[in-house]
Design an enzyme around this catalytic site. Sequence first.
Site, PDB file in Angstrom:
ATOM      1  N   THR A  19     -62.340 -56.246 -24.514  1.00 48.28           N
ATOM      2  CA  THR A  19     -63.371 -55.207 -24.454  1.00 48.28           C
ATOM      3  C   THR A  19     -63.224 -54.195 -25.580  1.00 48.28           C
ATOM      4  O   THR A  19     -64.183 -53.874 -26.287  1.00 48.28           O
ATOM      5  CB  THR A  19     -63.297 -54.485 -23.100  1.00 48.28           C
ATOM      6  N   VAL A 139     -54.144 -42.703 -24.285  1.00 48.73           N
ATOM      7  CA  VAL A 139     -54.267 -41.703 -23.222  1.00 48.73           C
ATOM      8  C   VAL A 139     -55.719 -41.237 -23.137  1.00 48.73           C
ATOM      9  O   VAL A 139     -56.271 -40.703 -24.097  1.00 48.73           O
ATOM     10  CB  VAL A 139     -53.343 -40.488 -23.492  1.00 48.73           C
ATOM     11  N   ASP A 208     -50.206 -46.377 -14.078  1.00 46.51           N
ATOM     12  CA  ASP A 208     -51.006 -46.152 -15.289  1.00 46.51           C
ATOM     13  C   ASP A 208     -51.055 -44.666 -15.632  1.00 46.51           C
ATOM     14  O   ASP A 208     -50.860 -44.272 -16.788  1.00 46.51           O
ATOM     15  CB  ASP A 208     -52.411 -46.708 -15.077  1.00 46.51           C
ATOM     16  N   LYS A 212     -49.424 -42.439 -19.042  1.00 47.18           N
ATOM     17  CA  LYS A 212     -50.162 -41.466 -19.852  1.00 47.18           C
ATOM     18  C   LYS A 212     -49.506 -40.087 -19.799  1.00 47.18           C
ATOM     19  O   LYS A 212     -49.394 -39.401 -20.819  1.00 47.18           O
ATOM     20  CB  LYS A 212     -51.605 -41.396 -19.377  1.00 47.18           C
ATOM     21  N   GLY A 311     -63.259 -47.905 -21.318  1.00 44.43           N
ATOM     22  CA  GLY A 311     -64.499 -48.512 -21.790  1.00 44.43           C
ATOM     23  C   GLY A 311     -64.435 -48.834 -23.266  1.00 44.43           C
ATOM     24  O   GLY A 311     -63.654 -48.252 -24.013  1.00 44.43           O
TER      25      GLY A 311
END
Length: 437
Positions: A19, A139, A208, A212, A311
Site C-alpha cells: 500500500t 510514527v 504498535d 511509536k 494509509g
Amino acid sequence: MTASHDKPPLRIALAGLGTVGGGVIRLLETNAGLIARRAGRPIEIVAVCARDRNKDRGVDLSRYPWEDDMALLAEREDVDVVVELVGGADGPALALARRALAAGKGLVTANKAMIAHHGMELASAAESAGAPLKFEAAVAGGIPVIKGLREGAAANAVSRVYGILNGTCNYILSTMEKSGRDFGDVLGEAQALGYAEADPSFDIEGVDAAHKLAIISAIAFGSRVDLEAMEIDGITRIRSADIAQAAALGYVIRLIGIADRDGEGDGLFQRVQPCLVPRSHPLASVDGPTNAVVVEGNFSGRLLFQGAGAGDGPTASAVVADLIDIARGVDTPPFSVPVSALETLPAADPGHRLSSTYLRFTVTDRPGVLAEITAAMRDAGVSIESLIQHGRHEEGGEVLVAMVTHEGPESGVARALALLEGSASVVEPPLVMRLLG
C-alpha cells in the site's frame, strides 16, 4: 540560484510495493515537478523490489528496473537512498537496512518496529557511515510529529508527550462509544473495512502504539530507545459497559501512549494504556482511524499534531518528505542528537504517580462482595469517589462492579488489588484505567 534540473537527481531504490510503496510511486510521479522544485533537484526511482513481481499494484512498474534479491538494492552504484517499506522488526528489512547504511547509502523507512527495536544500532551505523537515516513515516503516518519534535520544538524542554498512536484502536473505541456495541463485533467490522489486520494483535494489544511511543519519547527527551521498560496494555478487555460508565462520568475511553520525565527522580515514565479522557480535552474529539499527539514544551506550551495515522497517501507523504530533506542536504541526527549524547534513563517507578483510577471488577453475585472490595480499598488507603454495580444476573451469576477513586498514589491501587488477589469473589483480573489529567 541553480535550477533544480541543473543538479543531479536523488536516486532511490524502493523495497516493498504494498500500500505505502505504491503510494510513494504515485506521489513521486504525480507531483514530480513540485517535488523537484522544493527538493532543489529531481527525485528518481532507479530500482524496485517486492516478493511478487507479477502482482497488480495499480501502478506501472515497467519503467523501473527490478531486483529479485532485495539485498542487492544496497549494492547498486546508481542508488543514493534505499527506501525500506517491507516491515518487520527483524528479517529481510533489518538486513537491508544494515547493508544500505554499511554501503554509505541513505535509508528512509516507515518501519516503526525496526526503529523501536534496533534504532540505536542503525543510528550509530548511519553516523559512522555519514549517511542519513530518516523515519518520519514510522510514527503517525502523514502527521509530522518527528519533524515537529526534532525541529519545530527543538528549543524546548519537553515535559510530556502523549497521544492516540493507533488508528485501529481508536476506530474500535470511538465506534463502540457511538453504537453501544461490544469489542468483538466492532473489531470484525474494522477488519472488514481494512482498518484492522487479519491478525490484529499488535494493534489491539498496544504493541504498535508502544513502538511509536518509544521512538517519539527518545526524541522528545534525548534518551536512548527503551521499549523493554514500557508498560503496555491494550483494549481487548474493554466492554460496552465500561464505555457507558465513562460517558456517564463525562469521559471517553481512548488508548493513550504517554511519556514524561519522572517528577520525583531522574527516570523516564512510559506507558500505553486505555485511559478515561475528559470530554473537554482535545484528544476526546479524536475519533475514527485518526492519530493525535500532544507535546508540552516549557516555552511552546501545548502543541497538538493530528491527522491520518496510516494509509497510502499520508504515509507516502511522510516518506517523500524525508527524501526531500535528503535531497536538500538536511541531515539532522536521527534522534536529534548524536547517539553518544543520548541519555540512558532508568524506568521511573509509577507507584508515586498521582492519578484517579477507574476499576472494573467482575464478581460473583452474592452478599458481602462489595464489602470485601471496599475493605481492600480502605486498608490500602484508597478513597472511592463513585461506585456502581452494573445490572444483576441470575442468583449465583456474575455482575460488574465499577468504581472511580479519588486522586492518589498509584501504589495504593496496586496494594488494594494485591489484597484482592486470589479472592473467590473476583472471577477475572480487574480492568484498570487511569483518568487522563
